[in-house]
Design a protein around this motif. Sequence first.
Motif, PDB file in Angstrom:
ATOM      1  N   ILE A 271     -31.287 -32.177 -25.342  1.00  0.00           N
ATOM      2  CA  ILE A 271     -32.056 -31.045 -25.859  1.00  0.00           C
ATOM      3  C   ILE A 271     -31.160 -29.815 -25.883  1.00  0.00           C
ATOM      4  O   ILE A 271     -30.525 -29.476 -24.878  1.00  0.00           O
ATOM      5  N   VAL A 272     -31.110 -29.157 -27.025  1.00  0.00           N
ATOM      6  CA  VAL A 272     -30.360 -27.905 -27.190  1.00  0.00           C
ATOM      7  C   VAL A 272     -31.395 -26.791 -27.316  1.00  0.00           C
ATOM      8  O   VAL A 272     -31.931 -26.548 -28.400  1.00  0.00           O
ATOM      9  N   PRO A 273     -31.721 -26.079 -26.221  1.00  0.00           N
ATOM     10  CA  PRO A 273     -32.860 -25.156 -26.212  1.00  0.00           C
ATOM     11  C   PRO A 273     -32.477 -23.704 -26.546  1.00  0.00           C
ATOM     12  O   PRO A 273     -32.182 -22.900 -25.677  1.00  0.00           O
ATOM     13  N   SER A 274     -32.471 -23.378 -27.820  1.00  0.00           N
ATOM     14  CA  SER A 274     -32.287 -22.005 -28.278  1.00  0.00           C
ATOM     15  C   SER A 274     -30.964 -21.393 -27.817  1.00  0.00           C
ATOM     16  O   SER A 274     -30.945 -20.436 -27.037  1.00  0.00           O
ATOM     17  N   PRO A 275     -29.829 -21.902 -28.293  1.00  0.00           N
ATOM     18  CA  PRO A 275     -28.535 -21.324 -27.896  1.00  0.00           C
ATOM     19  C   PRO A 275     -28.344 -19.934 -28.503  1.00  0.00           C
ATOM     20  O   PRO A 275     -28.743 -19.680 -29.640  1.00  0.00           O
ATOM     21  N   ARG A 276     -27.686 -19.054 -27.738  1.00  0.00           N
ATOM     22  CA  ARG A 276     -27.451 -17.677 -28.192  1.00  0.00           C
ATOM     23  C   ARG A 276     -25.974 -17.298 -28.143  1.00  0.00           C
ATOM     24  O   ARG A 276     -25.640 -16.122 -28.305  1.00  0.00           O
ATOM     25  N   ALA A 277     -25.107 -18.261 -27.901  1.00  0.00           N
ATOM     26  CA  ALA A 277     -23.662 -18.031 -27.897  1.00  0.00           C
ATOM     27  C   ALA A 277     -23.006 -19.095 -28.769  1.00  0.00           C
ATOM     28  O   ALA A 277     -23.538 -20.193 -28.937  1.00  0.00           O
ATOM     29  N   ARG A 278     -21.859 -18.773 -29.305  1.00  0.00           N
ATOM     30  CA  ARG A 278     -21.216 -19.634 -30.293  1.00  0.00           C
ATOM     31  C   ARG A 278     -20.603 -20.873 -29.658  1.00  0.00           C
ATOM     32  O   ARG A 278     -19.995 -20.804 -28.596  1.00  0.00           O
ATOM     33  N   PHE A 279     -20.754 -22.008 -30.337  1.00  0.00           N
ATOM     34  CA  PHE A 279     -20.157 -23.264 -29.905  1.00  0.00           C
ATOM     35  C   PHE A 279     -18.690 -23.307 -30.343  1.00  0.00           C
ATOM     36  O   PHE A 279     -18.340 -22.871 -31.446  1.00  0.00           O
ATOM     37  N   GLN A 280     -17.867 -23.886 -29.492  1.00  0.00           N
ATOM     38  CA  GLN A 280     -16.467 -24.083 -29.816  1.00  0.00           C
ATOM     39  C   GLN A 280     -16.301 -25.371 -30.621  1.00  0.00           C
ATOM     40  O   GLN A 280     -17.144 -26.272 -30.563  1.00  0.00           O
ATOM     41  N   PRO A 281     -15.208 -25.486 -31.404  1.00  0.00           N
ATOM     42  CA  PRO A 281     -15.001 -26.715 -32.197  1.00  0.00           C
ATOM     43  C   PRO A 281     -15.003 -27.982 -31.351  1.00  0.00           C
ATOM     44  O   PRO A 281     -15.502 -29.027 -31.797  1.00  0.00           O
ATOM     45  N   GLU A 282     -14.464 -27.902 -30.116  1.00  0.00           N
ATOM     46  CA  GLU A 282     -14.457 -29.082 -29.252  1.00  0.00           C
ATOM     47  C   GLU A 282     -15.879 -29.498 -28.882  1.00  0.00           C
ATOM     48  O   GLU A 282     -16.177 -30.704 -28.756  1.00  0.00           O
ATOM     49  N   GLU A 283     -16.765 -28.539 -28.702  1.00  0.00           N
ATOM     50  CA  GLU A 283     -18.151 -28.860 -28.367  1.00  0.00           C
ATOM     51  C   GLU A 283     -18.857 -29.503 -29.555  1.00  0.00           C
ATOM     52  O   GLU A 283     -19.637 -30.458 -29.388  1.00  0.00           O
ATOM     53  N   LEU A 284     -18.602 -28.977 -30.753  1.00  0.00           N
ATOM     54  CA  LEU A 284     -19.192 -29.589 -31.942  1.00  0.00           C
ATOM     55  C   LEU A 284     -18.729 -31.025 -32.095  1.00  0.00           C
ATOM     56  O   LEU A 284     -19.506 -31.908 -32.488  1.00  0.00           O
ATOM     57  N   GLN A 285     -17.476 -31.284 -31.776  1.00  0.00           N
ATOM     58  CA  GLN A 285     -16.962 -32.635 -31.879  1.00  0.00           C
ATOM     59  C   GLN A 285     -17.639 -33.556 -30.869  1.00  0.00           C
ATOM     60  O   GLN A 285     -17.925 -34.728 -31.157  1.00  0.00           O
ATOM     61  N   SER A 286     -17.937 -33.050 -29.672  1.00  0.00           N
ATOM     62  CA  SER A 286     -18.649 -33.850 -28.663  1.00  0.00           C
ATOM     63  C   SER A 286     -20.047 -34.217 -29.155  1.00  0.00           C
ATOM     64  O   SER A 286     -20.496 -35.371 -29.019  1.00  0.00           O
ATOM     65  N   LEU A 287     -20.746 -33.232 -29.753  1.00  0.00           N
ATOM     66  CA  LEU A 287     -22.082 -33.498 -30.290  1.00  0.00           C
ATOM     67  C   LEU A 287     -22.006 -34.465 -31.467  1.00  0.00           C
ATOM     68  O   LEU A 287     -22.853 -35.355 -31.611  1.00  0.00           O
ATOM     69  N   ARG A 288     -20.989 -34.308 -32.300  1.00  0.00           N
ATOM     70  CA  ARG A 288     -20.830 -35.185 -33.455  1.00  0.00           C
ATOM     71  C   ARG A 288     -20.573 -36.627 -33.004  1.00  0.00           C
ATOM     72  O   ARG A 288     -21.144 -37.574 -33.563  1.00  0.00           O
ATOM     73  N   ALA A 289     -19.744 -36.789 -31.997  1.00  0.00           N
ATOM     74  CA  ALA A 289     -19.446 -38.136 -31.497  1.00  0.00           C
ATOM     75  C   ALA A 289     -20.678 -38.763 -30.856  1.00  0.00           C
ATOM     76  O   ALA A 289     -20.944 -39.969 -31.024  1.00  0.00           O
ATOM     77  N   TYR A 290     -21.461 -37.972 -30.122  1.00  0.00           N
ATOM     78  CA  TYR A 290     -22.667 -38.495 -29.486  1.00  0.00           C
ATOM     79  C   TYR A 290     -23.676 -38.952 -30.538  1.00  0.00           C
ATOM     80  O   TYR A 290     -24.252 -40.046 -30.454  1.00  0.00           O
ATOM     81  N   PHE A 291     -23.887 -38.143 -31.558  1.00  0.00           N
ATOM     82  CA  PHE A 291     -24.823 -38.507 -32.623  1.00  0.00           C
ATOM     83  C   PHE A 291     -24.312 -39.713 -33.393  1.00  0.00           C
ATOM     84  O   PHE A 291     -25.090 -40.596 -33.798  1.00  0.00           O
ATOM     85  N   GLY A 292     -22.985 -39.806 -33.585  1.00  0.00           N
ATOM     86  CA  GLY A 292     -22.407 -40.893 -34.352  1.00  0.00           C
ATOM     87  C   GLY A 292     -22.525 -42.247 -33.691  1.00  0.00           C
ATOM     88  O   GLY A 292     -22.457 -43.278 -34.374  1.00  0.00           O
ATOM     89  N   ARG A 293     -22.709 -42.284 -32.384  1.00  0.00           N
ATOM     90  CA  ARG A 293     -22.886 -43.570 -31.707  1.00  0.00           C
ATOM     91  C   ARG A 293     -24.355 -43.865 -31.399  1.00  0.00           C
ATOM     92  O   ARG A 293     -24.668 -44.686 -30.533  1.00  0.00           O
ATOM     93  N   ASP A 307     -24.404 -11.347 -36.672  1.00  0.00           N
ATOM     94  CA  ASP A 307     -23.116 -11.651 -36.053  1.00  0.00           C
ATOM     95  C   ASP A 307     -23.262 -12.468 -34.771  1.00  0.00           C
ATOM     96  O   ASP A 307     -22.337 -12.525 -33.966  1.00  0.00           O
ATOM     97  N   ALA A 308     -24.421 -13.076 -34.564  1.00  0.00           N
ATOM     98  CA  ALA A 308     -24.659 -13.813 -33.314  1.00  0.00           C
ATOM     99  C   ALA A 308     -25.065 -15.247 -33.586  1.00  0.00           C
ATOM    100  O   ALA A 308     -25.839 -15.836 -32.833  1.00  0.00           O
ATOM    101  N   SER A 309     -24.527 -15.847 -34.629  1.00  0.00           N
ATOM    102  CA  SER A 309     -24.859 -17.238 -34.952  1.00  0.00           C
ATOM    103  C   SER A 309     -24.234 -18.178 -33.938  1.00  0.00           C
ATOM    104  O   SER A 309     -23.070 -18.004 -33.558  1.00  0.00           O
ATOM    105  N   PRO A 310     -24.979 -19.211 -33.483  1.00  0.00           N
ATOM    106  CA  PRO A 310     -24.382 -20.180 -32.537  1.00  0.00           C
ATOM    107  C   PRO A 310     -23.367 -21.103 -33.203  1.00  0.00           C
ATOM    108  O   PRO A 310     -22.667 -21.838 -32.506  1.00  0.00           O
ATOM    109  N   GLY A 311     -23.274 -21.090 -34.519  1.00  0.00           N
ATOM    110  CA  GLY A 311     -22.243 -21.864 -35.194  1.00  0.00           C
ATOM    111  C   GLY A 311     -22.504 -23.352 -35.294  1.00  0.00           C
ATOM    112  O   GLY A 311     -21.554 -24.149 -35.371  1.00  0.00           O
ATOM    113  N   LEU A 312     -23.761 -23.769 -35.314  1.00  0.00           N
ATOM    114  CA  LEU A 312     -24.097 -25.192 -35.439  1.00  0.00           C
ATOM    115  C   LEU A 312     -24.297 -25.633 -36.875  1.00  0.00           C
ATOM    116  O   LEU A 312     -24.590 -26.818 -37.125  1.00  0.00           O
TER     117      LEU A 312
END
Length: 538
Positions: A271-293, A307-312
């Motif tokens: 569960i990703v509950p209302s993030p308010r800080a930007r995700f780093q590329p490494e974190e996006l890759q972790s989420l992408r790998a988890y969803f991909g399996r 200017d406060a997008s979490p970047g997802l």
Amino acid sequence: MSAETTPPAPSAPTAGATAPSAPPARPAEWGLLARLATASNVALQIVAALALLVGVVYISKKYYNRYDTTRSRAYSLSDKTRTLITSLKKPVTILTLWARVRGGNDLTPEIIDKVDDLLDEYKGFSSQIIVKALPAVANQELAEKIIKDLDVKGPLDFNQMVVKCGDRQKIIRIEETFEADMPNNPYGGGAATLRAFKGEEVLTSSIRSVSEDRKMTVYFLEGHKEANLADSAEGGALMFKGKLETAENYAVKKWNSLKETTVPADCDLLIVPSPRARFQPEELQSLRAYFGRGGRVLCLMDPHEADASPGLDPLFREWGVEVTNGILVEPSPEARVIVPLMGGFARGAIQDAAVFIGSDMGGHQISAKLINDDAPIFELACGVDQAAGAAPDVTVTPLVKTSPESFLRTDLTLQEGRMVPGKDKAGPVTIAVAVEKQLPGDGGDGAPRKARAVVIGDGVQVQNHFYKQFDRCDLVLNAARWLLEQENLITIEPKKPEEHKLSLVTADQITWVQRISLYVLPLAAIGLALFTWLLRRA
């Protein structure tokens, strides 16, 4: 001297007449045979009556059916409960220890009666449900023997239930099965009022918990100013965490994607509950790998400053989802909920329309039954819809939409309470979507592998202040159940007491009720009696 009378002599038989013959002598065994025949006949009648009684009992037990005529189906089990208990492969024993002590404003005796009636319904639908009632005081030795035979762990107290299957058990307190409004009287007195009976929700949840082989594990992502699971303040998620643990029987843990590079192996739902800080590329890759399996992800997004997008967004586009930043405004009177906001942020005249009820629940099983009183409430939601050019192996289904009168304000600097053409997005606007992606290979049992995700454009759905105000979490819980492929338990709602009131507001209505009671009904009874008397005379 009088003449002496003599009786007449018997007359001789006339010619041709035959003398009556004596009845033939019956054998000595005839009386015994007659008694045996009579006894056999009576015995056969008794056997036939017993067979008929046993047949009626068997048929009534095998084809058990009851009809609930109440408007709210207060005495009927939900389809989800029936599906669960009829599919049980192992017996589940429910042990009750009641103490019906009446006094003061205690609702306990009334709730115990409701629970007993509910347990009768459970037994009627599944032979795997076994209910045993412990004697509260009368036979302590018997109670201890039953507890020992069932291998019940831990001390028991009065007004508790134990749901047990194999070596797993769950203890339920009677207080967990209902909600009540206590009398607002500092000097005591008054009676408590039952607000909702939650017995079916608690019992079904407990049966599922003890009968499943493994408890599902839900991880909350942290590290981006999300709602804190341990925080009891208005913006925390402690109440939602408790709901997942007690009602859903999930194990709830945390995962910090900034500290750990991969999603934990035992994660069944992230569960990703209302993030308010930007995700780093490494974190996006972790989420992408988890969803991909074949992972399962529930994302709750909030409107944010430019200017406060979490970047997802890159990850969402891969899922075929587009999240549009802004604030949904619902001017429709049928959908608006006018309450003072306790969290989030509001802009001018938007505040009055920022809390609203979803209008179109769609056809997905997550939201299809969330109608009328169960419809989800949203607070300062943003838009979530299907993205253009989604991959063919991805299916995106809208869950909730706003009314045609609504609009999405994308320029948060505007103070207008009405839609501004060219700047605002006209409704209906989709607020939540479900995503299913087909993966190569199979899941090991021949079924196709798939990943699932749900994106909801309202992060306050998991925050404490939202539950205190509205007590609505059905959309999020149904989403979690669908993601975990537990659709058989979607939407088991508490039973609320029915209230039927006759409201007489005008003098004419009161006058007519008096006339009917004092004149029409008595005269009708007298007329019926007179008519019956005349019929009998005729």
